[in-house]
Design a protein around this motif. Sequence first.
Motif, PDB file in Angstrom:
ATOM      1  N   GLY A 236     109.253   8.475 -70.652  1.00 46.48           N
ATOM      2  CA  GLY A 236     109.378   7.229 -69.895  1.00 46.48           C
ATOM      3  C   GLY A 236     109.257   6.007 -70.774  1.00 46.48           C
ATOM      4  O   GLY A 236     109.998   5.017 -70.591  1.00 46.48           O
ATOM      5  N   GLN A 237     108.326   6.038 -71.728  1.00 43.94           N
ATOM      6  CA  GLN A 237     108.177   4.904 -72.640  1.00 43.94           C
ATOM      7  C   GLN A 237     109.423   4.740 -73.512  1.00 43.94           C
ATOM      8  O   GLN A 237     109.907   3.611 -73.744  1.00 43.94           O
ATOM      9  CB  GLN A 237     106.933   5.116 -73.513  1.00 43.94           C
ATOM     10  N   VAL A 238     109.958   5.870 -73.986  1.00 44.27           N
ATOM     11  CA  VAL A 238     111.171   5.788 -74.816  1.00 44.27           C
ATOM     12  C   VAL A 238     112.334   5.225 -74.014  1.00 44.27           C
ATOM     13  O   VAL A 238     113.092   4.354 -74.481  1.00 44.27           O
ATOM     14  CB  VAL A 238     111.501   7.190 -75.378  1.00 44.27           C
ATOM     15  N   ALA A 239     112.509   5.701 -72.784  1.00 43.97           N
ATOM     16  CA  ALA A 239     113.621   5.233 -71.961  1.00 43.97           C
ATOM     17  C   ALA A 239     113.505   3.740 -71.679  1.00 43.97           C
ATOM     18  O   ALA A 239     114.504   2.994 -71.720  1.00 43.97           O
ATOM     19  CB  ALA A 239     113.663   6.027 -70.655  1.00 43.97           C
ATOM     20  N   TYR A 240     112.313   3.264 -71.392  1.00 44.18           N
ATOM     21  CA  TYR A 240     112.134   1.841 -71.090  1.00 44.18           C
ATOM     22  C   TYR A 240     112.484   0.984 -72.293  1.00 44.18           C
ATOM     23  O   TYR A 240     113.224  -0.018 -72.167  1.00 44.18           O
ATOM     24  CB  TYR A 240     110.707   1.565 -70.635  1.00 44.18           C
ATOM     25  N   HIS A 241     111.958   1.358 -73.454  1.00 40.95           N
ATOM     26  CA  HIS A 241     112.200   0.529 -74.635  1.00 40.95           C
ATOM     27  C   HIS A 241     113.674   0.577 -75.049  1.00 40.95           C
ATOM     28  O   HIS A 241     114.227  -0.425 -75.532  1.00 40.95           O
ATOM     29  CB  HIS A 241     111.313   0.981 -75.792  1.00 40.95           C
ATOM     30  N   LEU A 242     114.347   1.742 -74.906  1.00 40.17           N
ATOM     31  CA  LEU A 242     115.768   1.801 -75.229  1.00 40.17           C
ATOM     32  C   LEU A 242     116.589   0.913 -74.288  1.00 40.17           C
ATOM     33  O   LEU A 242     117.516   0.205 -74.717  1.00 40.17           O
ATOM     34  CB  LEU A 242     116.263   3.243 -75.142  1.00 40.17           C
ATOM     35  N   MET A 243     116.278   0.924 -72.995  1.00 36.89           N
ATOM     36  CA  MET A 243     117.019   0.103 -72.044  1.00 36.89           C
ATOM     37  C   MET A 243     116.728  -1.375 -72.248  1.00 36.89           C
ATOM     38  O   MET A 243     117.614  -2.237 -72.066  1.00 36.89           O
ATOM     39  CB  MET A 243     116.684   0.539 -70.610  1.00 36.89           C
ATOM     40  N   TRP A 253     121.448   6.230 -63.030  1.00 37.62           N
ATOM     41  CA  TRP A 253     121.009   6.920 -61.817  1.00 37.62           C
ATOM     42  C   TRP A 253     120.174   8.162 -62.123  1.00 37.62           C
ATOM     43  O   TRP A 253     119.299   8.544 -61.333  1.00 37.62           O
ATOM     44  CB  TRP A 253     122.224   7.295 -60.980  1.00 37.62           C
ATOM     45  N   GLN A 254     120.428   8.820 -63.284  1.00 35.25           N
ATOM     46  CA  GLN A 254     119.629   9.983 -63.637  1.00 35.25           C
ATOM     47  C   GLN A 254     118.158   9.607 -63.821  1.00 35.25           C
ATOM     48  O   GLN A 254     117.260  10.272 -63.319  1.00 35.25           O
ATOM     49  CB  GLN A 254     120.166  10.640 -64.915  1.00 35.25           C
ATOM     50  N   ILE A 255     117.941   8.481 -64.539  1.00 39.43           N
ATOM     51  CA  ILE A 255     116.559   8.035 -64.776  1.00 39.43           C
ATOM     52  C   ILE A 255     115.946   7.528 -63.477  1.00 39.43           C
ATOM     53  O   ILE A 255     114.769   7.771 -63.173  1.00 39.43           O
ATOM     54  CB  ILE A 255     116.551   6.945 -65.868  1.00 39.43           C
ATOM     55  N   THR A 256     116.735   6.818 -62.678  1.00 37.76           N
ATOM     56  CA  THR A 256     116.225   6.317 -61.403  1.00 37.76           C
ATOM     57  C   THR A 256     115.802   7.487 -60.499  1.00 37.76           C
ATOM     58  O   THR A 256     114.757   7.429 -59.821  1.00 37.76           O
ATOM     59  CB  THR A 256     117.293   5.470 -60.707  1.00 37.76           C
ATOM     60  N   THR A 257     116.585   8.545 -60.476  1.00 37.80           N
ATOM     61  CA  THR A 257     116.247   9.711 -59.655  1.00 37.80           C
ATOM     62  C   THR A 257     114.948  10.355 -60.131  1.00 37.80           C
ATOM     63  O   THR A 257     114.068  10.706 -59.308  1.00 37.80           O
ATOM     64  CB  THR A 257     117.392  10.740 -59.709  1.00 37.80           C
ATOM     65  N   LEU A 258     114.815  10.516 -61.433  1.00 32.47           N
ATOM     66  CA  LEU A 258     113.604  11.151 -61.962  1.00 32.47           C
ATOM     67  C   LEU A 258     112.369  10.299 -61.705  1.00 32.47           C
ATOM     68  O   LEU A 258     111.324  10.808 -61.277  1.00 32.47           O
ATOM     69  CB  LEU A 258     113.783  11.393 -63.467  1.00 32.47           C
ATOM     70  N   VAL A 259     112.491   8.984 -61.922  1.00 35.03           N
ATOM     71  CA  VAL A 259     111.338   8.101 -61.724  1.00 35.03           C
ATOM     72  C   VAL A 259     110.959   8.037 -60.249  1.00 35.03           C
ATOM     73  O   VAL A 259     109.774   7.983 -59.893  1.00 35.03           O
ATOM     74  CB  VAL A 259     111.667   6.692 -62.280  1.00 35.03           C
TER      75      VAL A 259
END
Length: 287
Positions: A236-243, A253-259
């Motif tokens: 989650g931390q990696v995804a946030y900083h990359l975005m 939508w993949q990340i939104t579904t998982l979160v």
Amino acid sequence: MTSTQKAYPVPAETIAARLRTRTNESGETPSRNQIMTEFKVGAPKAKRVLDLLTAPEPATTTDQGGGRGASVTAEPVTDEHDDMPTDPFPVQTHPVDLATAEVPASVSSQVIPAGDPVTDPTPATVKAPPATVPAARSSRVRLPRHWPLLLLAAPAFVAIWGGWVGLGKLAGFGEIVLLPGIADNFTLDSSITLPIGVETYAAYALKVWLTNGHPPAARRFAKWSAIASLVLGMAGQVAYHLMTAAHMDTAPWQITTLVACLPVVVLGSGAALAHLTHTDDTTEVTA
């Protein structure tokens, strides 16, 4: 009968002694009536004579009190305590010196253990327990202080909290009315549920996994779920900083579904782990 017998009634013992001699010669024992007729005595005395006659022959002594030299049968004098067995240890009512007291042969032939407080006057030597030399006092192991953990947790808390809240906003989490229709002005940012739920469960699972005393099934579940929570937190931390670096306003939508599924997954995992810690399964299983 002579006049002497009339003036002095013949004792029953004397009559029995005379009749015993006759009985031994003839082999016939006179009856009570015969004794009453011959010696002119009453029924009680005749019965007494007959009892003495049929009893074992007692020892005879000479009657010296009457001065006539008649042989008088004397009853053996017995003590009422003669039939009692001889006590090898009579009760003493006064102090006895055990060193000089005589011990019966039946007792002296027995093996007497040394130091017996009753039969052996010599006090037994009691061996004192060996003196224990106090072990050298080992230096106290100083446990690590806990305050450094606060310094470690503070920056991690800020980074993790900011990352999950930011990721939640990119995934559609935001302010919501907590009690619609009841308190419409009471709003709450739902993005804070991500760091509270995921990281709190990870710490709880780590504690169950690394603490002895919990059932093996609970420790095994806690181990894998704690590892999964930590890996998910890092992802989650990696995804946030990359975005954020890519200046993205909305998460894929993949990340939104998982979160969006994380609060439900955390609730189910926490309930399952709490249930496993209260089971009776004590069989040791290698995690």
